[in-house]
Design an enzyme around this catalytic site. Structure first.
Site, short mmCIF file in Angstrom:
data_model
loop_
_atom_site.label_atom_id
_atom_site.label_comp_id
_atom_site.label_asym_id
_atom_site.label_seq_id
_atom_site.Cartn_x
_atom_site.Cartn_y
_atom_site.Cartn_z
N ARG A 49 0.82 -1.23 0.00
CA ARG A 49 0.00 0.00 0.00
C ARG A 49 0.84 1.26 0.00
NH1 ARG A 49 -5.30 -0.70 3.72
NH2 ARG A 49 -5.58 1.47 3.18
N LYS A 148 1.74 -19.45 6.22
CA LYS A 148 1.05 -19.93 7.40
C LYS A 148 0.93 -18.80 8.44
CE LYS A 148 3.35 -20.29 10.73
NZ LYS A 148 4.32 -19.28 11.13
N HIS A 178 7.74 -23.20 5.74
CA HIS A 178 9.14 -23.11 5.30
C HIS A 178 10.02 -24.16 5.98
CE1 HIS A 178 9.72 -20.68 8.94
NE2 HIS A 178 11.00 -20.90 8.81
N LYS A 182 13.67 -26.65 4.60
CA LYS A 182 15.01 -26.67 5.22
C LYS A 182 15.73 -27.94 4.80
CE LYS A 182 13.68 -24.05 9.36
NZ LYS A 182 14.52 -22.87 9.51
N GLU A 216 13.49 -21.01 20.56
CA GLU A 216 14.04 -19.77 20.01
C GLU A 216 14.50 -18.86 21.14
OE1 GLU A 216 11.94 -18.44 16.16
OE2 GLU A 216 10.33 -18.98 17.53
N ASP A 235 1.13 -20.28 15.78
CA ASP A 235 2.28 -19.78 15.02
C ASP A 235 3.25 -20.91 14.67
OD1 ASP A 235 3.94 -17.62 13.97
OD2 ASP A 235 5.28 -18.00 15.66
N HIS A 240 4.61 -26.04 11.86
CA HIS A 240 5.99 -26.54 11.77
C HIS A 240 6.19 -27.84 12.57
CE1 HIS A 240 6.75 -22.81 9.88
NE2 HIS A 240 7.00 -22.09 10.93
#
Ligand code: BG6
Length: 487
Positions: A49, A148, A178, A182, A216, A235, A240
């Protein structure tokens, strides 16, 4: 045209100024360009935008690409030729009429592959697909790529899938996870199905339990607005971690082609034993980080992160015990955990084998063999074995066989997005999620999220920089297991 280049293509990135485009997609496209995987006539058109002159947009992208690709890989001449492919167009995706402008910009050459990459909020997926269709952009060479999480529950995901499905055939819908791109994840397939060694042992008779961890150290950074609605379950775990579980647990597909692979993954999702009612409290742990420290540095509590509600009950950590009700896996717990702002960054799959059936050597504490498939930060496979320790007697000691991929293959490791973007251009959906897989994953996850609302509203606190809530340790201790971390 040489197969090396694939097809001439228009790669249209919706959300062209967003985080994903800047950090992942454009650097991946830069590498594909540099390594000559893109057809000379392939164009990249970023849409968003914000008002930018194309030249200013290229400058912006240059900054990000030079930051995210390895410094030795960034080259001015290569950038200049990449920039010639790259264009920018201001577009408000909620305005149907603006898509006519997009159609004019793309032209009507029917031989060009069209990749519409929706790096936007999932709320915009369905309307964007419908607008693309009404502007006549969905031709036989068009593909749509969806990031996702797709929806936030089974009903929302099905609605999006229905609407997308009304204009794009399922074979043209690329739902990206993703993690499947990997290298180390594909190596898991190679390990299982390219070697005869493990298959006879890969079952409940020999495997005690499996741990799948994606830990993480980062917090939610500047994604608070999205994350506070999603949480760790939507998430990370719904996609995953469940995908990793599928690859560990699935039967060998007959062919390495999209339907065969996805059929086998689906069977695992459908065999997951539902976690409902009070089991939600016993078999799952949800946590949220509070203030903490890592290496002397103060880390903020989740509820002080940008755009996060101060009273938020969103989980930034989830651990659970899953069971797969089929012949191969009956009785083998699969422990899954993921979280943010933890002590260490690591993604790994640990397959813990059972103990030897008879203790031959006296005075030994028995240890089962352990196969560790490390996905991040380094890619490695290690197998722990019991060996005789040098000297008199038969003292056994655990030793490791280690395979480090950066030593075994002295080549740059591709980023997941490079591989997956090329697969989209080639129309190969093997590493993408099919509609029924996504829906089966939501069907399993929804009752857990629902149960949390009923009986487990407040997440357990854990200090940022720690290993997560203590309740996650107790979850395993109850079954005589421990998380296999080097704490
Ligand atoms: C994304 C999640 O899908 O995966 C992020 O939305 C997470 O929250 C990321 O940080 C992890 O991916 P990677 O490749 O950095 O391990």
């Amino acid at each position: 045209m040489s197969a090396r280049y694939g097809n001439a293509c228009d790669i249209v990135v919706f959300g062209g100024t967003g985080d994903l485009a800047k950090r992942k997609l454009l650097p991946a496209l830069y590498y594909l360009h540099r390594d000559r995987h893109l057809h000379p006539q392939t164009r990249i058109l970023a849409l968003a935008r914000a008002r930018h002159e194309p030249e200013d947009y290229r400058k912006l992208v240059r900054r990000h690409v030079s930051q995210y690709v390895a410094s030795a890989d960034f080259d001015e001449a290569c950038w200049a030729s990449f920039a010639e492919r790259l264009d920018y167009m201001e577009l408000n995706v909620s305005q149907r009429l603006e898509f006519a402008r997009l159609a004019r910009r793309l032209g009507d050459d029917p031989t060009r592959v069209r990749v519409f990459y929706l790096a936007t909020l999932p709320e915009l997926f369905a309307s964007t697909a419908l607008h693309l269709h009404s502007a006549g952009l969905v031709n036989s060479e068009a593909r749509i790529v969806l990031e996702k999480p797709l929806g936030e529950s089974l009903p929302t995901a099905s609605r999006i899938n229905d609407q997308i499905g009304s204009v794009f055939d399922e074979s043209r819908v690329f739902r990206i996870d993703h993690f499947l791109g990997k290298e180390a994840v594909q190596n898991l397939l190679a390990l299982r199905f390219g070697n005869a060694l493990f298959e006879p042992l890969w079952r409940n008779g020999h495997i005690d339990h499996v741990q799948i961890s994606v830990l993480e150290t980062v917090g939610v950074e500047n994604r608070g607005a999205y994350y506070d609605r999603a949480g760790a379950m939507r998430d990370m775990l719904q996609n995953h971690l469940l995908q990793l579980l599928c690859l560990v647990a699935m039967e060998a597909p007959v062919h390495f082609e999209p339907e065969a692979v996805r059929n086998e993954k689906l069977k695992i999702l459908e065999a997951l034993r539902p976690i409902t009612g009070m089991d939600v409290q016993d078999q799952t742990v949800r946590g949220q980080y509070s203030e903490g420290k890592r290496a002397g540095e103060r880390l903020p509590a989740y509820y002080f992160e940008k755009s996060v509600d101060h009273d938020s009950n969103t989980e930034t950590y989830v651990a659970l015990r899953a069971e797969i009700d089929n012949w191969r896996w009956a009785g083998v717990p699969f422990y899954l955990r993921t979280g943010k702002s933890l002590a260490q960054r690591k993604s790994e799959i640990v397959v813990q084998f059972k103990l030897v059936p008879h203790r031959l050597f006296p005075g030994q504490t028995p240890q089962g063999n352990r196969l560790v498939i490390r996905l991040q930060p380094d890619e490695s496979i290690s197998l722990s074995l019991m060996a005789k320790s040098p000297g008199r007697g038969m003292a056994l000691q655990e030793v490791e066989l280690d395979l480090h991929f950066d030593e075994a293959f002295k080549r740059r490791r591709w980023d997941a997005y490079e591989r997956l973007l090329l697969d989209v251009i080639d129309g190969d959906a093997t590493l993408f999620m099919r509609r029924d897989e996504i829906e089966a994953a939501w069907r399993w996850v929804d009752p857990i999220i629902g149960g949390w609302r009923e009986v487990y509203r407040s997440p357990k606190r854990y200090a940022a920089g720690s290993w997560g809530p203590e309740a996650a340790d107790s979850l395993l201790e109850r079954a005589g297991h421990v998380w296999l971390d080097e704490r």
